[in-house]
Design an enzyme around this catalytic site. Structure first.
Site, PDB file in Angstrom:
ATOM      1  N   LYS A   1      31.129  53.912  40.413  1.00 41.36           N
ATOM      2  CA  LYS A   1      30.862  54.670  41.631  1.00 41.36           C
ATOM      3  C   LYS A   1      32.103  55.415  42.128  1.00 41.36           C
ATOM      4  CE  LYS A   1      29.903  51.104  44.116  1.00 41.36           C
ATOM      5  NZ  LYS A   1      30.174  49.991  43.175  1.00 41.36           N
TER       6      LYS A   1
ATOM      7  N   ARG B   1      27.062  47.293  52.000  1.00 46.63           N
ATOM      8  CA  ARG B   1      27.006  46.286  50.944  1.00 46.63           C
ATOM      9  C   ARG B   1      25.986  45.207  51.223  1.00 46.63           C
ATOM     10  NH1 ARG B   1      32.604  45.440  47.905  1.00 46.63           N
ATOM     11  NH2 ARG B   1      33.040  47.643  47.853  1.00 46.63           N
TER      12      ARG B   1
ATOM     13  N   ARG C   1      40.408  47.519  34.402  1.00 42.92           N
ATOM     14  CA  ARG C   1      40.645  48.621  35.330  1.00 42.92           C
ATOM     15  C   ARG C   1      42.046  48.548  35.942  1.00 42.92           C
ATOM     16  NH1 ARG C   1      36.245  49.897  39.895  1.00 42.92           N
ATOM     17  NH2 ARG C   1      36.999  48.018  40.910  1.00 42.92           N
TER      18      ARG C   1
ATOM     19  N   ARG D   1      44.120  45.788  40.955  1.00 48.44           N
ATOM     20  CA  ARG D   1      43.705  45.322  42.277  1.00 48.44           C
ATOM     21  C   ARG D   1      43.461  43.825  42.219  1.00 48.44           C
ATOM     22  NH1 ARG D   1      38.845  49.241  43.759  1.00 48.44           N
ATOM     23  NH2 ARG D   1      37.991  47.224  44.314  1.00 48.44           N
TER      24      ARG D   1
ATOM     25  N   ARG E   1      32.726  38.346  42.825  1.00 52.96           N
ATOM     26  CA  ARG E   1      32.242  39.646  43.326  1.00 52.96           C
ATOM     27  C   ARG E   1      30.854  39.970  42.789  1.00 52.96           C
ATOM     28  NH1 ARG E   1      36.485  43.832  41.581  1.00 52.96           N
ATOM     29  NH2 ARG E   1      35.359  45.311  42.872  1.00 52.96           N
TER      30      ARG E   1
END
Ligand code: ZN
Length: 209
Positions: free
Chosen positions: A10, A85, A123, A156, A167
């Site tokens: 996203k 969310r 990532r 992160r 998550r």
């Protein structure tokens, strides 16, 4: 609004589409991280919740989004990335945005969970410009250094292996109910996001026309 699990792509697509279409990219995650690192009153408030492992309250985030969409670059249109969310957040957003400021499309990025885990664990994010890279799928020319600005790449804290499972579990239990919520409102569109970023990008541009 771009909806999907962590790692669905996203953020990457929102940045690219927003630039191409000259609309504002509103990433509540990026905004919160900026507020915290700048030490603003909002950032300090948000940090007390984040440090305690709690979600930042809906009113704080909605206040932030409302202020953001009133800025000149966001008057015509915007892409909302990373919020809402949860169902209560979606309902609060509906109460706070109405008329021309209401959501017109929700695009769901569908990606199998096994693919999400690989994407998240590799990532890396530029600490300076926010560009998103991947150690395998989208490496920089020099490892650890952003191609765009020369900034240092960081992982992160929520992309570390121990945080990823948590998550995805939060996504399944709290965010995935939004699919039905927006489907009922007839503004949900689904995109197969388990394809190359360029293919997904082209399809997004078509969807948003
Ligand atoms: Zn950079």
């Amino acid at each position: 609004m771009f909806l999907g699990a962590p790692g669905a792509g996203k953020g990457t697509q929102a940045k690219r589409v927003a630039e191409a279409a000259s609309v504002a990219h509103i990433s509540t995650g990026d905004m919160l991280r900026q507020e915290v690192s700048a030490g603003t009153p909002l950032g300090l408030e948000a940090k007390t919740f984040m440090d305690a492992g709690k979600l930042v309250p809906d009113e704080v985030i909605i206040g932030m989004v409302r202020a953001r969409i009133q800025q000149p670059d966001a008057r015509s249109a915007w892409i909302l990335d990373g919020f809402p969310r949860t169902l209560p957040q979606a309902e609060a957003l509906d109460r706070n945005l109405s008329g021309s400021a209401a959501l017109s499309h929700v695009i769901y990025f569908a990606v199998p969970e096994s693919v999400l885990i690989g994407r998240l664990s590799g990532r890396r994010t530029c600490s300076k410009c926010g560009a998103i890279w991947h150690v395998e799928h989208q490496p920089t020319k020099t490892p650890g250094i952003c191609d765009q600005c020369g900034g240092a790449l960081v992982q992160r804290s929520d992309d570390r292996p121990e945080a990823i499972g948590k998550r995805l579990e939060v996504y399944r239990s709290q965010t995935s109910p939004l699919l039905a919520y927006y489907r009922d409102r007839r503004i949900l569109r689904e995109i197969d996001a388990n394809r190359s970023p360029d293919v997904v990008y082209k399809e997004l541009l078509k969807l948003m026309q």
